[in-house]
Design a protein around this motif. Structure first.
Motif, PDB file in Angstrom:
ATOM      1  N   LYS A 226       7.368 -41.668   1.199  1.00  0.00           N
ATOM      2  CA  LYS A 226       7.159 -42.730   2.185  1.00  0.00           C
ATOM      3  C   LYS A 226       6.952 -42.182   3.600  1.00  0.00           C
ATOM      4  CE  LYS A 226       9.604 -46.379  -0.320  1.00  0.00           C
ATOM      5  NZ  LYS A 226      10.560 -47.494  -0.219  1.00  0.00           N
ATOM      6  N   ARG A 227       6.908 -40.875   3.736  1.00  0.00           N
ATOM      7  CA  ARG A 227       6.563 -40.297   5.038  1.00  0.00           C
ATOM      8  C   ARG A 227       5.090 -40.595   5.319  1.00  0.00           C
ATOM      9  NH1 ARG A 227       6.762 -34.379   4.521  1.00  0.00           N
ATOM     10  NH2 ARG A 227       4.536 -34.612   4.046  1.00  0.00           N
ATOM     11  N   LEU A 228       4.796 -41.065   6.515  1.00  0.00           N
ATOM     12  CA  LEU A 228       3.436 -41.442   6.881  1.00  0.00           C
ATOM     13  C   LEU A 228       2.789 -40.287   7.642  1.00  0.00           C
ATOM     14  CD1 LEU A 228       1.533 -43.873   6.628  1.00  0.00           C
ATOM     15  CD2 LEU A 228       2.365 -44.668   8.842  1.00  0.00           C
ATOM     16  N   GLY A 229       1.840 -39.618   7.004  1.00  0.00           N
ATOM     17  CA  GLY A 229       1.220 -38.456   7.624  1.00  0.00           C
ATOM     18  C   GLY A 229       2.096 -37.233   7.480  1.00  0.00           C
ATOM     19  N   ASP A 230       1.678 -36.159   8.117  1.00  0.00           N
ATOM     20  CA  ASP A 230       2.420 -34.905   8.037  1.00  0.00           C
ATOM     21  C   ASP A 230       3.653 -34.944   8.931  1.00  0.00           C
ATOM     22  OD1 ASP A 230       0.533 -33.837   6.311  1.00  0.00           O
ATOM     23  OD2 ASP A 230      -0.678 -33.014   7.956  1.00  0.00           O
ATOM     24  N   GLU A 231       4.647 -34.180   8.552  1.00  0.00           N
ATOM     25  CA  GLU A 231       5.853 -34.084   9.372  1.00  0.00           C
ATOM     26  C   GLU A 231       5.505 -33.526  10.741  1.00  0.00           C
ATOM     27  OE1 GLU A 231       9.928 -31.528   9.186  1.00  0.00           O
ATOM     28  OE2 GLU A 231       9.576 -32.889   7.480  1.00  0.00           O
ATOM     29  N   GLY A 232       6.041 -34.158  11.772  1.00  0.00           N
ATOM     30  CA  GLY A 232       5.815 -33.712  13.134  1.00  0.00           C
ATOM     31  C   GLY A 232       4.530 -34.209  13.766  1.00  0.00           C
ATOM     32  N   GLN A 233       3.729 -35.009  13.015  1.00  0.00           N
ATOM     33  CA  GLN A 233       2.442 -35.498  13.537  1.00  0.00           C
ATOM     34  C   GLN A 233       2.482 -36.971  13.939  1.00  0.00           C
ATOM     35  OE1 GLN A 233      -0.235 -33.340  14.046  1.00  0.00           O
ATOM     36  NE2 GLN A 233       1.457 -31.939  13.603  1.00  0.00           N
ATOM     37  N   GLY A 234       3.690 -37.504  14.055  1.00  0.00           N
ATOM     38  CA  GLY A 234       3.809 -38.921  14.388  1.00  0.00           C
ATOM     39  C   GLY A 234       3.283 -39.292  15.758  1.00  0.00           C
ATOM     40  N   PHE A 235       3.373 -38.366  16.717  1.00  0.00           N
ATOM     41  CA  PHE A 235       2.902 -38.676  18.065  1.00  0.00           C
ATOM     42  C   PHE A 235       1.397 -38.934  18.047  1.00  0.00           C
ATOM     43  CE2 PHE A 235       1.897 -37.538  22.557  1.00  0.00           C
ATOM     44  CZ  PHE A 235       2.711 -38.483  23.164  1.00  0.00           C
ATOM     45  N   GLU A 236       0.680 -38.161  17.241  1.00  0.00           N
ATOM     46  CA  GLU A 236      -0.764 -38.367  17.113  1.00  0.00           C
ATOM     47  C   GLU A 236      -1.064 -39.713  16.465  1.00  0.00           C
ATOM     48  OE1 GLU A 236       0.847 -35.560  16.465  1.00  0.00           O
ATOM     49  OE2 GLU A 236      -0.004 -34.375  18.117  1.00  0.00           O
ATOM     50  N   LEU A 237      -0.260 -40.086  15.452  1.00  0.00           N
ATOM     51  CA  LEU A 237      -0.431 -41.397  14.833  1.00  0.00           C
ATOM     52  C   LEU A 237      -0.177 -42.518  15.842  1.00  0.00           C
ATOM     53  CD1 LEU A 237       1.293 -40.999  11.344  1.00  0.00           C
ATOM     54  CD2 LEU A 237      -1.134 -41.368  11.783  1.00  0.00           C
ATOM     55  N   MET A 238       0.850 -42.368  16.657  1.00  0.00           N
ATOM     56  CA  MET A 238       1.147 -43.364  17.689  1.00  0.00           C
ATOM     57  C   MET A 238      -0.038 -43.562  18.624  1.00  0.00           C
ATOM     58  SD  MET A 238       4.927 -42.535  19.084  1.00  0.00           S
ATOM     59  CE  MET A 238       6.352 -42.438  18.025  1.00  0.00           C
ATOM     60  N   ASN A 239      -0.626 -42.460  19.058  1.00  0.00           N
ATOM     61  CA  ASN A 239      -1.734 -42.560  20.002  1.00  0.00           C
ATOM     62  C   ASN A 239      -2.916 -43.299  19.390  1.00  0.00           C
ATOM     63  OD1 ASN A 239      -0.427 -41.288  22.107  1.00  0.00           O
ATOM     64  ND2 ASN A 239      -1.119 -39.247  21.528  1.00  0.00           N
ATOM     65  N   THR A 240      -3.116 -43.114  18.080  1.00  0.00           N
ATOM     66  CA  THR A 240      -4.167 -43.858  17.399  1.00  0.00           C
ATOM     67  C   THR A 240      -3.902 -45.350  17.471  1.00  0.00           C
ATOM     68  OG1 THR A 240      -4.533 -42.029  15.852  1.00  0.00           O
ATOM     69  CG2 THR A 240      -5.322 -44.208  15.168  1.00  0.00           C
ATOM     70  N   TRP A 241      -2.633 -45.735  17.280  1.00  0.00           N
ATOM     71  CA  TRP A 241      -2.251 -47.146  17.266  1.00  0.00           C
ATOM     72  C   TRP A 241      -2.262 -47.758  18.656  1.00  0.00           C
ATOM     73  CZ3 TRP A 241       2.252 -49.367  19.393  1.00  0.00           C
ATOM     74  CH2 TRP A 241       2.470 -50.689  19.040  1.00  0.00           C
ATOM     75  N   LEU A 242      -1.773 -47.009  19.649  1.00  0.00           N
ATOM     76  CA  LEU A 242      -1.608 -47.590  20.978  1.00  0.00           C
ATOM     77  C   LEU A 242      -2.925 -48.029  21.586  1.00  0.00           C
ATOM     78  CD1 LEU A 242       1.152 -45.304  22.512  1.00  0.00           C
ATOM     79  CD2 LEU A 242       1.334 -47.735  22.005  1.00  0.00           C
ATOM     80  N   GLY A 243      -3.995 -47.272  21.344  1.00  0.00           N
ATOM     81  CA  GLY A 243      -5.287 -47.642  21.915  1.00  0.00           C
ATOM     82  C   GLY A 243      -5.742 -49.007  21.443  1.00  0.00           C
ATOM     83  N   SER A 244      -5.629 -49.257  20.141  1.00  0.00           N
ATOM     84  CA  SER A 244      -6.102 -50.532  19.597  1.00  0.00           C
ATOM     85  C   SER A 244      -5.229 -51.686  20.051  1.00  0.00           C
ATOM     86  CB  SER A 244      -6.149 -50.468  18.063  1.00  0.00           C
ATOM     87  OG  SER A 244      -4.862 -50.273  17.528  1.00  0.00           O
ATOM     88  N   THR A 245      -3.921 -51.478  20.143  1.00  0.00           N
ATOM     89  CA  THR A 245      -3.059 -52.594  20.547  1.00  0.00           C
ATOM     90  C   THR A 245      -3.216 -52.907  22.030  1.00  0.00           C
ATOM     91  OG1 THR A 245      -1.187 -51.099  20.883  1.00  0.00           O
ATOM     92  CG2 THR A 245      -1.349 -52.178  18.754  1.00  0.00           C
ATOM     93  N   ARG A 246      -3.410 -51.910  22.842  1.00  0.00           N
ATOM     94  CA  ARG A 246      -3.628 -52.184  24.262  1.00  0.00           C
ATOM     95  C   ARG A 246      -4.932 -52.944  24.473  1.00  0.00           C
ATOM     96  NH1 ARG A 246      -1.259 -46.324  26.440  1.00  0.00           N
ATOM     97  NH2 ARG A 246       0.915 -46.986  26.293  1.00  0.00           N
ATOM     98  N   LEU A 247      -5.927 -52.645  23.663  1.00  0.00           N
ATOM     99  CA  LEU A 247      -7.175 -53.387  23.741  1.00  0.00           C
ATOM    100  C   LEU A 247      -6.958 -54.827  23.300  1.00  0.00           C
ATOM    101  CD1 LEU A 247     -10.104 -52.991  24.498  1.00  0.00           C
ATOM    102  CD2 LEU A 247     -10.575 -52.264  22.147  1.00  0.00           C
ATOM    103  N   SER A 248      -6.109 -55.033  22.291  1.00  0.00           N
ATOM    104  CA  SER A 248      -5.783 -56.386  21.843  1.00  0.00           C
ATOM    105  C   SER A 248      -5.055 -57.167  22.930  1.00  0.00           C
ATOM    106  CB  SER A 248      -4.925 -56.336  20.578  1.00  0.00           C
ATOM    107  OG  SER A 248      -5.659 -55.821  19.491  1.00  0.00           O
ATOM    108  N   VAL A 249      -4.124 -56.509  23.633  1.00  0.00           N
ATOM    109  CA  VAL A 249      -3.418 -57.164  24.725  1.00  0.00           C
ATOM    110  C   VAL A 249      -4.404 -57.609  25.793  1.00  0.00           C
ATOM    111  CG1 VAL A 249      -1.774 -56.851  26.617  1.00  0.00           C
ATOM    112  CG2 VAL A 249      -1.216 -55.982  24.334  1.00  0.00           C
TER     113      VAL A 249
END
Length: 386
Positions: A226-249
């Motif tokens: 259930k780990r999403l992506g590689d260990e230690g790569q969560g910050f990169e995943l966050m950045n992918t998500w933040l761009g789309s949500t800020r555009l939605s806001v």
């Protein structure tokens, strides 16, 4: 540049606006009064959104989503933004971070969420870790085939109706030029897992019926698959998500701004003082002209960022400009609307005070205005060596 919408885009706008006006507007007062969306109403709206093909518009068509491009999603978000957040959030747009799912994760999390069978929420923020996400203290320690998670999160949107969380936790430490920072990893955690507690957060003046929660993890065992992506790569995943949500806001702020400005213009044209509509007085008419100009500018910034996203050229600064300007423009629009309505603007029956309260949150969540200015200024100065 081409500013006209295509036939398909006009169809998206018309379909979503009709849904908002027919299926969401009639329930806004009840949700505001209850600070809750009744369970039967939640189910009803979700089923109608699924039947109308409006559910998961941001997800690829090949996995059952709407398959809209970034401009299409922004247009849909703009129309949804006209309605109460607690209601328009039921026309779910799953976190696109779920596209990182692989193997069994797709069958157990991604695909059921796109079909409306499961509901996701996302947990990054902690009491001591807001914008500085790499200072988070929630930890995940590997033990054999599991990770053991301990810690807490707060300001987690709609965790009270979700059945799993996309959780980010520290799995290590990295030495940086700014000191030690957490290495972050993403996980998919069922909220009914042993050791997980979900608690309603403090009451908020904005977006009644749409709640934030506190999550607590006490030695929660999560299988490594259930780990999403590689260990230690969560910050990169966050950045992918933040761009789309800020555009939605940004897009939802434009939609809400249109609704509020229309109400203010109607009132300025109908309300008479000293023998004429108050909109003819410069003290009322000129501020409204300024706000209409700002709203158009906010929309253009938002659609420009979405268009660049579709071209693969969107930068963090593009999204930050859209989110910053649109959220602050909405704040000015709702404040001026109160002024145009005068004393009635603060009375619940006109709804203007509701829009005023709700607008305040937009400058805070998904990155404060200060964070957006930091992103923009850093992009401006970096090429100059500063």
């Amino acid at each position: 540049m081409q500013f006209d919408l295509t036939d398909e885009q006009r169809l998206i706008v018309g379909t979503v606006r009709d849904f908002v006006e027919k299926e969401l507007y009639p329930h806004e007062d009840e949700v505001e009064r209850l600070d809750e969306v009744p369970a039967d109403l939640q189910k009803q709206i979700t089923e109608k959104a699924l039947a109308a093909g409006l559910y998961a518009p941001n997800m690829p068509a090949e996995i059952g989503g709407g398959g809209l491009d970034a401009v299409g999603v922004a247009l849909a978000e703009r129309e949804l933004g006209r309605a109460s957040y607690a209601l328009h959030s039921l026309v779910a747009r799953p976190s696109n971070i779920l596209l990182a799912c692989e193997g069994r994760q797709r069958d157990d999390y991604l695909l059921p969420t796109v079909r409306g069978e499961r509901i996701d929420c996302l947990a990054m923020t902690e009491p001591g870790s807001g914008s500085d996400v790499r200072s988070m203290t929630t930890r995940a320690v590997r033990e054999g085939d599991d990770y053991v998670i301990t810690g807490g999160k707060h300001f987690i949107s709609h965790a009270d109706v979700a059945d799993y969380v996309i959780l980010f936790a520290a799995t290590g430490v990295q030495q940086t030029s700014h000191g030690k920072k957490a290495l972050i990893t993403g996980f998919l955690v069922d909220l009914d897992s042993p050791g997980v507690t979900v608690r309603r957060g403090p009451a908020c003046v904005s977006n009644r019926g749409y709640h934030t929660c506190e999550l607590f993890f006490e030695n929660v065992r999560v299988p490594a698959w259930k780990r999403l992506g590689d260990e230690g790569q969560g910050f990169e995943l966050m950045n992918t998500w933040l761009g789309s949500t800020r555009l939605s806001v940004a897009a939802t702020c434009v939609g809400r701004g249109r609704r509020v400005l229309d109400l203010a213009l109607d009132w300025a044209a109908q309300r008479e003082q000293f023998g004429q509509p108050i909109g003819r007085f410069q003290g009322v008419g000129f501020p409204l002209a300024d706000l209409a100009t700002e709203l158009d500018a906010a929309e253009l910034l938002t659609l420009r960022a979405a268009w660049k996203c579709d071209q693969g050229t969107m930068s963090d600064s593009d999204v930050a400009m859209a989110k910053l300007f649109a959220s602050e423009a909405l704040g000015r629009i709702t404040d001026q609307a109160v002024q145009v309505f005068g004393g009635l603007g603060l009375m619940a029956e006109t709804r203007i005070e509701r829009y005023w309260r709700d607008a305040r949150l937009e400058r805070i969540w998904d990155g404060t205005s200060e964070i957006q200015r930091h992103i923009i200024s850093r992009a401006l100065l970096r090429p100059r060596g500063a």
